[in-house]
Each structure stands twice: as structure tokens, then as C-alpha cells.
Design a protein around this motif. Structure first.
Motif, short mmCIF file in Angstrom:
data_model
loop_
_atom_site.label_atom_id
_atom_site.label_comp_id
_atom_site.label_asym_id
_atom_site.label_seq_id
_atom_site.Cartn_x
_atom_site.Cartn_y
_atom_site.Cartn_z
N PRO A 142 18.14 -6.78 21.63
CA PRO A 142 19.20 -7.05 22.62
C PRO A 142 19.38 -8.55 22.92
O PRO A 142 20.48 -8.99 23.23
CB PRO A 142 18.71 -6.31 23.87
N GLN A 143 18.32 -9.34 22.77
CA GLN A 143 18.40 -10.77 23.03
C GLN A 143 19.33 -11.49 22.05
O GLN A 143 19.73 -12.63 22.28
CB GLN A 143 17.01 -11.43 22.96
N ALA A 144 19.67 -10.83 20.97
CA ALA A 144 20.56 -11.43 19.98
C ALA A 144 21.95 -11.70 20.57
O ALA A 144 22.65 -12.59 20.10
CB ALA A 144 20.67 -10.54 18.75
N ALA A 145 22.34 -10.95 21.60
CA ALA A 145 23.64 -11.18 22.23
C ALA A 145 23.68 -12.58 22.84
O ALA A 145 24.65 -13.32 22.65
CB ALA A 145 23.92 -10.12 23.29
N GLU B 264 31.22 -9.46 17.80
CA GLU B 264 30.83 -8.10 17.47
C GLU B 264 29.36 -7.85 17.79
O GLU B 264 28.98 -6.78 18.25
CB GLU B 264 31.13 -7.77 16.01
N PHE B 265 28.51 -8.84 17.57
CA PHE B 265 27.10 -8.69 17.96
C PHE B 265 27.00 -8.51 19.47
O PHE B 265 26.33 -7.60 19.96
CB PHE B 265 26.27 -9.91 17.52
N VAL B 266 27.68 -9.38 20.21
CA VAL B 266 27.63 -9.32 21.67
C VAL B 266 28.20 -7.99 22.17
O VAL B 266 27.58 -7.30 22.98
CB VAL B 266 28.38 -10.51 22.29
N ALA C 25 23.79 -15.15 20.02
CA ALA C 25 25.12 -15.23 19.41
C ALA C 25 26.09 -16.00 20.30
O ALA C 25 26.88 -16.81 19.81
CB ALA C 25 25.66 -13.84 19.11
N THR C 26 26.02 -15.76 21.59
CA THR C 26 26.87 -16.48 22.54
C THR C 26 26.55 -17.97 22.53
O THR C 26 27.46 -18.81 22.51
CB THR C 26 26.70 -15.90 23.96
N ASN C 27 25.27 -18.31 22.53
CA ASN C 27 24.86 -19.71 22.49
C ASN C 27 25.27 -20.39 21.19
O ASN C 27 25.73 -21.54 21.19
CB ASN C 27 23.35 -19.85 22.70
N LEU C 28 25.12 -19.68 20.07
CA LEU C 28 25.52 -20.24 18.78
C LEU C 28 27.02 -20.51 18.76
O LEU C 28 27.46 -21.57 18.31
CB LEU C 28 25.14 -19.27 17.64
N ASP C 29 27.81 -19.58 19.28
CA ASP C 29 29.26 -19.77 19.32
C ASP C 29 29.61 -21.00 20.15
O ASP C 29 30.45 -21.81 19.76
CB ASP C 29 29.93 -18.51 19.88
N ALA C 30 28.97 -21.17 21.30
CA ALA C 30 29.23 -22.32 22.16
C ALA C 30 28.84 -23.63 21.46
O ALA C 30 29.58 -24.63 21.53
CB ALA C 30 28.49 -22.18 23.48
#
Length: 74
Positions: free
Chosen positions: A11-14, A56-58, A17-22
Motif C-alpha cells: 500500500p505504501q507504493a501509492a 493507476e497505482f494510486v 508513486a505520488t512523490n515520484l510524479d511530483a
């Protein structure tokens, strides 16, 4: 025939993924300024794909159903 691609992630991957996108948005803005790097800003169509892919991951980790790229609306 198109097969589904399955990732098994915690679940921490969400959050990751959000941090990577930012971070990629920030890097893209920096590159787009054209003051210190020769790297070009990412083209808009690739930014839309990245946002869908990481989103999609989030979304799926939050329990939302998957949305195919072909069905995605930016």
C-alpha cells in the motif's frame, strides 16, 4: 488478445508513486526553464501517460477499478 499486467505492491507504493510524479513534474519545470540544463521538457503527451500510469497505482491501491490507457481522460 491483451493480457492484464499485474504488479504486486505494498500500500505504501501509492505515496511513492505520488512523490515520484511530483518530483518528475519539478524536474520537468526545471528543464523547461532552459537556464541550466540542455535537457528538454517532457512532451505533453508523455506527461499525460506518466500521470495516468502512476495514477493507476494510486487509484487501484485506494480500491478504484483500473482504467485502460485507451479509456483515460486527462
Amino acid at each position: 488478445m491483451i493480457d492484464d499486467l499485474v504488479f504486486r505492491v505494498p500500500p505504501q507504493a501509492a505515496e511513492a508513486a505520488t512523490n515520484l510524479d511530483a518530483m518528475l513534474d519539478e524536474a520537468n519545470t526545471y528543464c523547461g526553464a532552459g537556464t541550466h540544463l540542455l535537457t528538454l521538457a517532457t512532451p505533453p503527451d508523455l506527461v499525460r501517460f506518466r500521470k495516468w500510469y502512476l495514477g493507476e497505482f494510486v487509484g487501484q491501491l485506494a480500491g478504484r477499478p483500473p482504467i485502460a490507457w485507451a479509456d483515460h481522460r486527462s
